[in-house]
Design a protein around this motif. Structure first.
Motif, PDB file in Angstrom:
ATOM      1  N   SER A   1      -2.927   5.036  -8.069  1.00 29.94           N
ATOM      2  CA  SER A   1      -1.878   4.304  -7.160  1.00 29.94           C
ATOM      3  C   SER A   1      -1.648   4.787  -5.925  1.00 29.94           C
ATOM      4  N   PRO A   2      -1.913   3.710  -4.772  1.00 29.08           N
ATOM      5  CA  PRO A   2      -1.251   4.180  -3.646  1.00 29.08           C
ATOM      6  C   PRO A   2       0.107   4.452  -3.339  1.00 29.08           C
ATOM      7  N   ALA A   3       0.813   3.844  -4.045  1.00 28.23           N
ATOM      8  CA  ALA A   3       2.363   3.767  -4.080  1.00 28.23           C
ATOM      9  C   ALA A   3       2.689   5.339  -4.666  1.00 28.23           C
ATOM     10  N   SER A   4       1.989   5.815  -5.647  1.00 24.65           N
ATOM     11  CA  SER A   4       2.279   6.821  -6.096  1.00 24.65           C
ATOM     12  C   SER A   4       1.895   8.199  -5.153  1.00 24.65           C
TER      13      SER A   4
ATOM     14  N   MET B   1       0.827  -1.288  -0.029  1.00 20.58           N
ATOM     15  CA  MET B   1       0.073  -0.132  -0.110  1.00 20.58           C
ATOM     16  C   MET B   1       0.735   1.228   0.070  1.00 20.58           C
ATOM     17  N   THR B   2       1.884   1.388   0.923  1.00 17.75           N
ATOM     18  CA  THR B   2       2.513   2.552   0.871  1.00 17.75           C
ATOM     19  C   THR B   2       3.989   2.588   0.521  1.00 17.75           C
ATOM     20  N   ASP B   3       4.543   1.451   0.105  1.00 15.37           N
ATOM     21  CA  ASP B   3       5.926   1.015  -0.358  1.00 15.37           C
ATOM     22  C   ASP B   3       5.948   1.937  -1.895  1.00 15.37           C
ATOM     23  N   TYR B   4       6.948   2.397  -2.143  1.00 11.88           N
ATOM     24  CA  TYR B   4       7.290   3.180  -3.712  1.00 11.88           C
ATOM     25  C   TYR B   4       8.726   3.039  -3.807  1.00 11.88           C
ATOM     26  N   PRO B   5       8.859   3.178  -5.064  1.00  6.42           N
ATOM     27  CA  PRO B   5      10.326   2.967  -5.679  1.00  6.42           C
ATOM     28  C   PRO B   5      11.147   4.304  -5.102  1.00  6.42           C
ATOM     29  N   PRO B   6      12.489   4.057  -4.950  1.00  9.48           N
ATOM     30  CA  PRO B   6      13.297   5.281  -4.452  1.00  9.48           C
ATOM     31  C   PRO B   6      13.415   6.288  -5.725  1.00  9.48           C
ATOM     32  N   GLU B   7      13.789   7.390  -5.561  1.00 10.14           N
ATOM     33  CA  GLU B   7      13.956   8.299  -6.688  1.00 10.14           C
ATOM     34  C   GLU B   7      15.343   8.105  -7.358  1.00 10.14           C
ATOM     35  N   PRO B   8      15.462   8.356  -8.293  1.00 16.17           N
ATOM     36  CA  PRO B   8      14.441   8.984  -9.411  1.00 16.17           C
ATOM     37  C   PRO B   8      13.566   7.801 -10.004  1.00 16.17           C
ATOM     38  N   TRP B   9      12.351   8.210 -10.297  1.00 19.62           N
ATOM     39  CA  TRP B   9      11.587   7.291 -10.871  1.00 19.62           C
ATOM     40  C   TRP B   9      11.652   7.311 -12.394  1.00 19.62           C
TER      41      TRP B   9
END
Length: 220
Positions: A96-99, A6-14
């Motif tokens: 997207s919750p990740a976004s 739900m709240t995981d997201y890729p490290p920057e930069p995307w």
């Protein structure tokens, strides 16, 4: 990163892949909501033409080949800050919750969650955005011109945001094929104020490579 929840997201930069339907609009002063640019730091001045606010309204489909895949509706306002041109995003919806989590925590972009339905056939597109209860927020219908500008164009899109007491000045870019487009909107809820805006131009940016958060300066 794998196994996003739900709240995981890729490290920057995307790194994202997507298609854009964009309208450039001029909004009369009386229609602009109070506090629209509270998400920008003090001293940021929006660009105006003939007294009207210059804005961009875009529907974006982020698809396969990128770190995340989702639909997005966003309002972008060009601003001048410390002698530099930036873009502030005061209104934005994503599926997207990740976004949502990444946009807020990394770059101060006030993303909200929505649902969307998208139908694309050739150069024609229709995307509808709804809130969590299913109420309509916006529908875009776009048809790109048959002939595109030659080559692929690299467009800088530096964002300037302030959220939760922190300012984020981020370098981002969009590289893709550009063509003129007929873009029509049906707007409700928080985007309804844009009904009073005058369309200036419509664009389609297709097969785009997006790099977001390449260089970020954060301050308090």
């Amino acid at each position: 990163m794998t196994g996003l929840v739900m709240t995981d997201y890729p490290p920057e930069p995307w790194s994202l892949r997507g298609d854009f339907a964009v309208s450039v609009l001029l909004a009369p002063p009386a229609s602009v909501p109070a506090g629209l640019l509270e998400c920008a730091p003090a001293g940021a001045r929006p660009l105006r033409i003939g007294g009207r606010l210059l804005v961009g309204l875009a529907a974006v489909h982020y698809g396969r080949g990128g770190m995340l895949a989702y639909e997005e509706l966003l309002l972008a306002v060009p601003v001048l800050w410390r002698g530099r041109l930036r873009v502030t995003i005061p209104q934005i919806l994503v599926t997207s919750p990740a976004s949502v989590a990444g946009g807020r925590e990394l770059w101060g972009i006030p993303k909200e969650l929505c649902t969307a339905s998208r139908v694309s056939k050739g150069r024609r597109l229709e995307t509808s955005f709804m809130d969590a209860a299913g109420a309509p927020l916006a529908t875009v219908r776009a048809a790109g011109a048959r002939v595109a500008l030659p080559g692929r164009w690299a467009l800088p899109m530096p964002t300037l945001q302030r959220l939760d007491g922190q300012t984020a000045d981020s370098s981002n870019s969009v590289t893709g094929t550009i063509r003129s487009a007929r873009v029509e909107w049906d707007l409700h809820g928080p985007f309804a104020w844009l009904r009073e805006a005058t369309p200036v131009a419509g664009l389609a940016i297709t097969r785009a490579d997006i790099r977001f958060g390449e260089r970020v300066h954060r301050s308090r």
